[in-house]
Design a protein around this motif. Sequence first.
Motif, PDB file in Angstrom:
ATOM      1  N   ARG A   9       0.843  -1.202   0.000  1.00 20.65           N
ATOM      2  CA  ARG A   9       0.000   0.000   0.000  1.00 20.65           C
ATOM      3  C   ARG A   9       0.869   1.239   0.000  1.00 20.65           C
ATOM      4  O   ARG A   9       0.624   2.192  -0.713  1.00 20.65           O
ATOM      5  N   THR A  10       1.973   1.186   0.826  1.00 21.70           N
ATOM      6  CA  THR A  10       2.874   2.329   0.894  1.00 21.70           C
ATOM      7  C   THR A  10       3.426   2.602  -0.495  1.00 21.70           C
ATOM      8  O   THR A  10       3.448   3.720  -0.977  1.00 21.70           O
ATOM      9  N   ALA A  11       3.858   1.529  -1.124  1.00 23.67           N
ATOM     10  CA  ALA A  11       4.460   1.687  -2.458  1.00 23.67           C
ATOM     11  C   ALA A  11       3.428   2.196  -3.458  1.00 23.67           C
ATOM     12  O   ALA A  11       3.758   2.893  -4.404  1.00 23.67           O
ATOM     13  N   ALA A  12       2.158   1.814  -3.209  1.00 22.52           N
ATOM     14  CA  ALA A  12       1.124   2.155  -4.182  1.00 22.52           C
ATOM     15  C   ALA A  12       0.528   3.545  -3.939  1.00 22.52           C
ATOM     16  O   ALA A  12      -0.237   4.035  -4.746  1.00 22.52           O
ATOM     17  N   SER A  13       0.943   4.192  -2.812  1.00 26.12           N
ATOM     18  CA  SER A  13       0.213   5.395  -2.416  1.00 26.12           C
ATOM     19  C   SER A  13       0.807   6.667  -3.034  1.00 26.12           C
ATOM     20  O   SER A  13       0.869   7.682  -2.404  1.00 26.12           O
ATOM     21  N   GLY A  14       1.269   6.588  -4.229  1.00 25.75           N
ATOM     22  CA  GLY A  14       1.741   7.811  -4.881  1.00 25.75           C
ATOM     23  C   GLY A  14       3.220   7.743  -5.180  1.00 25.75           C
ATOM     24  O   GLY A  14       3.885   6.761  -4.915  1.00 25.75           O
ATOM     25  N   ARG A  47      -1.872 -10.756 -13.030  1.00 29.01           N
ATOM     26  CA  ARG A  47      -0.670  -9.972 -12.806  1.00 29.01           C
ATOM     27  C   ARG A  47      -0.853  -8.483 -13.086  1.00 29.01           C
ATOM     28  O   ARG A  47       0.025  -7.693 -12.836  1.00 29.01           O
ATOM     29  N   ARG A  48      -1.982  -8.081 -13.677  1.00 26.34           N
ATOM     30  CA  ARG A  48      -2.264  -6.658 -13.835  1.00 26.34           C
ATOM     31  C   ARG A  48      -3.215  -6.170 -12.748  1.00 26.34           C
ATOM     32  O   ARG A  48      -3.698  -5.056 -12.811  1.00 26.34           O
ATOM     33  N   ARG A  49      -3.543  -7.052 -11.795  1.00 26.31           N
ATOM     34  CA  ARG A  49      -4.421  -6.625 -10.701  1.00 26.31           C
ATOM     35  C   ARG A  49      -3.658  -5.654  -9.813  1.00 26.31           C
ATOM     36  O   ARG A  49      -2.439  -5.716  -9.729  1.00 26.31           O
ATOM     37  N   GLU A  52      -2.234  -4.516  -4.123  1.00 25.27           N
ATOM     38  CA  GLU A  52      -2.766  -4.926  -2.810  1.00 25.27           C
ATOM     39  C   GLU A  52      -3.756  -6.088  -2.911  1.00 25.27           C
ATOM     40  O   GLU A  52      -4.169  -6.650  -1.920  1.00 25.27           O
ATOM     41  N   GLU A  53      -4.144  -6.448  -4.137  1.00 26.90           N
ATOM     42  CA  GLU A  53      -5.106  -7.555  -4.304  1.00 26.90           C
ATOM     43  C   GLU A  53      -4.442  -8.856  -4.740  1.00 26.90           C
ATOM     44  O   GLU A  53      -5.107  -9.823  -5.075  1.00 26.90           O
ATOM     45  N   ARG A  54      -3.122  -8.873  -4.815  1.00 24.93           N
ATOM     46  CA  ARG A  54      -2.450 -10.102  -5.267  1.00 24.93           C
ATOM     47  C   ARG A  54      -1.138 -10.271  -4.504  1.00 24.93           C
ATOM     48  O   ARG A  54      -0.753  -9.428  -3.712  1.00 24.93           O
ATOM     49  N   ASN A  55      -0.455 -11.385  -4.777  1.00 28.25           N
ATOM     50  CA  ASN A  55       0.843 -11.619  -4.135  1.00 28.25           C
ATOM     51  C   ASN A  55       1.941 -10.765  -4.773  1.00 28.25           C
ATOM     52  O   ASN A  55       1.779 -10.271  -5.888  1.00 28.25           O
TER      53      ASN A  55
END
Length: 288
Positions: A9-14, A47-49, A52-55
């Motif tokens: 999530r951290t990595a995904a948050s901007g 793999r395009r999910r 945070e919804e996949r491994n």
Amino acid sequence: MAAVQRLLRTAASGGAASVARRRMTALAPEQAPLAAAFPFAVAERSRRRPAEERNVQWVFLGCPGVGKGTYASRLSRLLGVPHIATGDLVRDELASSGPLAVQLAEIVNQGKLVSDEIIINLLSKRLKKGEEQGESGFILDGFPRTVKQAEILDGVTDIDMVVNLKLREDVLVEKCLGRRICSQCGKNFNLACIDVKGENGLPPIYMEPLLPPNNCMAKLITRADDTEEVVRNRLQIYNDMSLPVEGFYQQQGKLLEFDLPGGIPESWPKLLHVLNLEDQEEMKLATA
Ligand code: ADP
């Protein structure tokens, strides 16, 4: 998986990483057929999910002998994702004495890189098999090794993070020369005892040998490409062909540099710390 979810999530948050994750590489026309070999190339599959919804989908970079296999396989067990090492895929193919074996032996024993076509073919077959068995996520070790391979991978899937393991070159050579494999159980060991003094601003480094149990001792073999001449050639090829891959991921904001402070006892906890995975391991140990 709380820590992993948090990390992702951290990595995904901007920031650059998330922009990079959404970016699709426009592949050059000659790269498209290679990309199409990947099982997830055509359809927008798991793999395009969102991350945070996949491994996790991580890559391990680093020079020959740095320990990519050791740390990638430990993390794969901790996170429950497959550790896929293209070097192992190549060695399996060599051992199978299939049609490619003779051609591969010549290339690998000189420390040269196998063609993109062959390596992508081997990797795609491995990913397909895993997908059929319900695998999700991966830690790639030894791939991508060229910018072209990185671009092809980028064109077909999202890489969340790239861990770049680093160690001084004199230690890398000693470690490669000390490397042994048990011809029966396939486990890796290392007979080298690294004890280098700190000098010229570099810290001292100590790594205990990783000795085999008695029943493996008599069955140890050395990889044909772990002679000093071939190791030096592989390091040169790494510097020429694979260093630019670090820059590729650096630009995307995905590169995590990790200087190994010593052997496994010093390095593993520090790696878990920088990956924010300490509580993950504690939980695993508590429930083991
Ligand atoms: P290393 O100890 O040098 O990291 P590996 O076990 O990863 O070695 O790989 C062994 C050999 O397999 C390489 O020297 C190369 O010939 C071949 N190989 C593995 N991965 C790749 C790749 N991504 N591209 C081309 N050749 C590869």
